[in-house]
Write a protein that holds these residues in place. Structure first.
Motif, PDB file in Angstrom:
ATOM      1  N   UNK A 193     -16.419  30.288 -54.909  1.00 14.03           N
ATOM      2  CA  UNK A 193     -16.703  28.346 -54.953  1.00 14.03           C
ATOM      3  C   UNK A 193     -17.663  27.493 -54.503  1.00 14.03           C
ATOM      4  N   UNK A 226      -6.341  28.321 -54.309  1.00 21.46           N
ATOM      5  CA  UNK A 226      -5.825  29.351 -55.557  1.00 21.46           C
ATOM      6  C   UNK A 226      -6.985  28.409 -56.127  1.00 21.46           C
ATOM      7  N   UNK A 227      -7.607  29.268 -56.850  1.00 23.18           N
ATOM      8  CA  UNK A 227      -9.154  28.655 -57.600  1.00 23.18           C
ATOM      9  C   UNK A 227     -10.106  28.378 -57.355  1.00 23.18           C
ATOM     10  N   UNK A 261      -1.330  29.276 -63.890  1.00 25.47           N
ATOM     11  CA  UNK A 261      -1.807  28.496 -63.859  1.00 25.47           C
ATOM     12  C   UNK A 261      -3.612  28.504 -63.407  1.00 25.47           C
ATOM     13  N   UNK A 262      -4.353  29.827 -63.658  1.00 31.64           N
ATOM     14  CA  UNK A 262      -5.243  29.942 -63.719  1.00 31.64           C
ATOM     15  C   UNK A 262      -6.036  30.506 -62.762  1.00 31.64           C
TER      16      UNK A 262
END
Lengths: 468, 194
Positions: free
Chosen positions: A384, A401-402, A66-67
């Protein structure tokens, strides 16, 4: 076709010490099968982009499906010790107690003896003050001002010129990675090294094994020891019809950087030389379970670590020379897996769970306090949505996540002792098949693992010799 | 039970919505590929690429310029930085199914915009906002495509002089340049630091 006494698959922190020990007894009866190239010092050009593509698994892009988590690995003789920061921690004694929960008994006395020998072979030493670079010193300064336990780290390097390029292979033959320590000793004792040779599958051959490879055809041996790392060891077992791939754990890492008025030039000096153990849950400490390590990286790596785009990205890159980096090494509690995807490629799954993200947020908060105490103007988070901060981020900082940069340079499990393996490293239900790398560890360790992996592997080698 | 059923219905609805959006984007991709429209000119020969089409090259270039920021354009125009070439190189190292997925992801990124204007024709400001949306998306597909393109474009930019020296102030390797290795920043050690 030669038949070997033993074939060791992989030449990293687990495989190289095993091959060396077995070769001391069996000489030319030992073969080392390594998928990566055998690089010389002159191959390490310090051109970061080129070297990352050559040395890192997946060109540095290996990660979960899922990166959300990068899984750092190497493709070279010497394995990930070629690209690591040469940091050497002794095994924490807590490991022995924790492994007992999986029915695995480690004799602390035997482990300590092996650690002493491994440290001798790898030429481990303390880092003097004169070899701490400016960004790492800022970490130490902040920790001291916060009253937190910090210390200069130990490393396996001799005659280090402090060029700052440890992540891309040592061009000066100073870092005593496995390609310079155990592998040459194994070869000198008679072992045959097959670089750029991938083990595709294993096939039982009476009481021994056939190893099907891509460049050497079929190699056979009485004993096979798989030490291909946490991604490739389960891949090979699964491809051979052996149940594996569960119980993967990692040290999850994210980063924070203090921004200082003065130039720190993080590209110079030893990249990782100072650690803060205040929040660890090893060595008698009862913290949330992470170590903070000073980390200085070269431009290509740094550019990927900050999650931003456009003018914001550019502003971050422009401040590079003024940044001191802190790396979180979190003993994750999640359990991931390795499975086989299309064409037999390994597929990595690693869930993002609250028990981990809460502690990663805790790291962001503490790292911010630390750098502000050290005199930073502001702190950059590898996050982020919240990047530059002048006070610790709030307790509700989103950690999905991410949404923040995380990777795992240290991975464990996937062929765990107690499940896939017995307590000493034999694959259950198979004769003369062993796993002696970190994929056999039933839990994440809590500190940089290369010394522990090597020492545990050598104990396994002793068991193989004793049973032969 | 009712709550669970509601959750299931909501999940189904979301799935249908995502599938619908992806389908619309895929239709746009198909139409554009058929019509052969490309978002912009490419200064380097296409023959250097093994995986990317001319159209994908143009999309990747637009993404790269938006991703890195204003400093990137001069390096690209001068031919010093070839982001599409780097992405193509990354694809060579991927398993075939992964390379194919990334190739499709590049098309989707161009077309997964509202209206008829593709990503490459958005204003720079909107491109940056659009990319940020993919980075923070709840869809793993978008995050994965963002992650791969982010890593390939910013790392390749940081590897050329305009990025490493010009923007970041890095002096380059020690080897072959005469730059002596070692620390250059002097500081006084506070005795309180162990």
């Amino acid at each position: 076709m030669s038949r070997y006494k033993a074939i060791v698959i992989g030449s990293g922190a687990g495989g190289a010490p095993v091959a060396h020990r077995l070769a001391e007894f069996w000489g030319g009866g030992v073969a080392i099968v390594e998928a990566g190239e055998h690089f010389k010092a002159s191959d390490f050009t310090q051109r970061e982009y080129e070297m990352v593509n050559k040395l890192y698994a997946g060109g540095g892009l290996q990660g979960t499906e899922d990166g959300s988590v990068g899984f750092i690995g190497a493709k070279a003789v010497g394995g990930s010790t070629v690209i690591n920061d040469a940091i050497c921690f002794k095994p924490p004694k807590e490991m022995v107690e924790r492994w007992k929960r999986y029915g695995v008994d480690v004799d602390w006395g035997e482990l300590s003896q092996q650690v002493a020998q491994v440290e001798q072979f790898m030429r481990v030493s303390d880092l003097p003050r004169t070899m701490i670079n400016a960004p790492n010193y800022k970490l130490g300064l902040g920790a001291a001002r916060m009253g937190w336990h910090g210390e200069r780290l130990r490393h396996n390097s001799v005659g280090c010129v402090q060029c700052g390029f440890r992540h891309t292979g040592c061009a000066y033959n100073a870092k005593q990675s496995m390609n310079l320590s155990f592998v040459p000793k194994a070869v000198a004792a008679g072992a045959t090294l097959f670089p750029q040779t991938r083990a595709l599958t294993l096939e039982a051959d009476g009481d021994g094994w056939k190893v099907h490879t891509d460049t050497q055809g079929e190699l056979t041996a009485d004993v096979v020891v798989v030490c291909a790392g946490v991604v490739q060891t389960p891949r090979l077992l699964l491809a051979s019809g052996i149940d594996a791939g569960q119980g993967v754990q990692a040290h999850l890492s994210t980063l924070a950087w203090g921004e200082f008025d003065e130039v720190l030039d993080p590209f110079n000096g030893i990249p990782m030389s100072y650690g803060v153990l205040e929040f660890a849950d090893v060595y008698g400490r009862t913290g949330p379970g992470y170590v903070i390590e000073g980390v200085s990286v070269q431009p290509v790596t740094f550019s990927v670590q900050s999650l931003a785009e456009g003018p914001t990205k550019q502003e971050i890159l422009e401040r590079y020379r003024h940044l001191a980096g802190a790396l979180c090494v979190l003993r994750s509690k999640a359990r991931g897996s390795i499975s086989l995807g299309a064409g037999g490629r390994p597929v990595i799954h690693y869930p993002t769970i609250p028990e981990d993200t809460e502690r990663l947020r805790h790291f962001y908060q503490r790292a911010t306090e630390l750098y502000l105490a050290a005199g930073a103007k502001r702190v950059l988070l590898a996050h982020g949505s919240t990047r530059w901060v002048t006070e610790p981020p709030a307790g509700d900082l989103p950690m999905v996540a991410g949404g923040f940069y995380q990777y795992a340079a240290h991975q464990f499990g996937g062929a765990c002792r107690g499940t896939t393996l017995d307590g000493e490293g034999r694959v259950k239900g198979q004769k003369n098949l062993w796993v002696l790398d970190a994929s056999g560890f039933p839990e994440a360790l809590g500190v940089n693992p290369q010394v522990t992996i090597a020492a545990v592997a050598r104990i396994g080698a002793e068991r193989i010799l004793a049973g032969s | 039970m009712a709550e669970q059923a509601n959750k299931l219905r909501r999940r189904d609805f979301l799935k249908a919505g995502v599938a619908g959006l992806a389908g619309l984007a895929a239709l746009k991709v198909g139409a554009r590929v058929l019509w052969g429209a490309a978002p912009g000119p490419a200064p380097l020969p296409l023959s250097r690429l093994h995986h990317l089409s001319a159209r994908q090259e143009a999309i990747v270039t637009a993404v790269a310029l938006a991703m890195v920021g204003p400093a990137a354009a001069p390096a690209y125009i001068a031919g010093d930085w070839d982001p599409a070439g780097h992405v193509d190189n990354v694809m060579s190292g991927l398993a075939p199914d992964q390379a194919q997925a990334l190739g499709l992801g590049i098309h989707l990124l161009e077309e997964w915009t509202m209206g008829v204007t593709g990503f490459s024709r958005l204003s720079t400001e909107n491109q940056v906002a659009f990319l940020a949306g993919w980075r923070t998306s709840s869809l793993a597909l978008k995050r994965t495509v963002w992650g791969a393109l982010h890593a390939a474009t910013v790392s390749s930019f940081s590897a050329v002089d305009a990025g490493s020296k010009g923007l970041m102030g890095h002096p380059g390797p020690c080897l072959g340049t005469g730059r002596p290795p070692g620390q250059t920043v002097q500081f006084e050690w506070d005795e309180a630091v162990p």
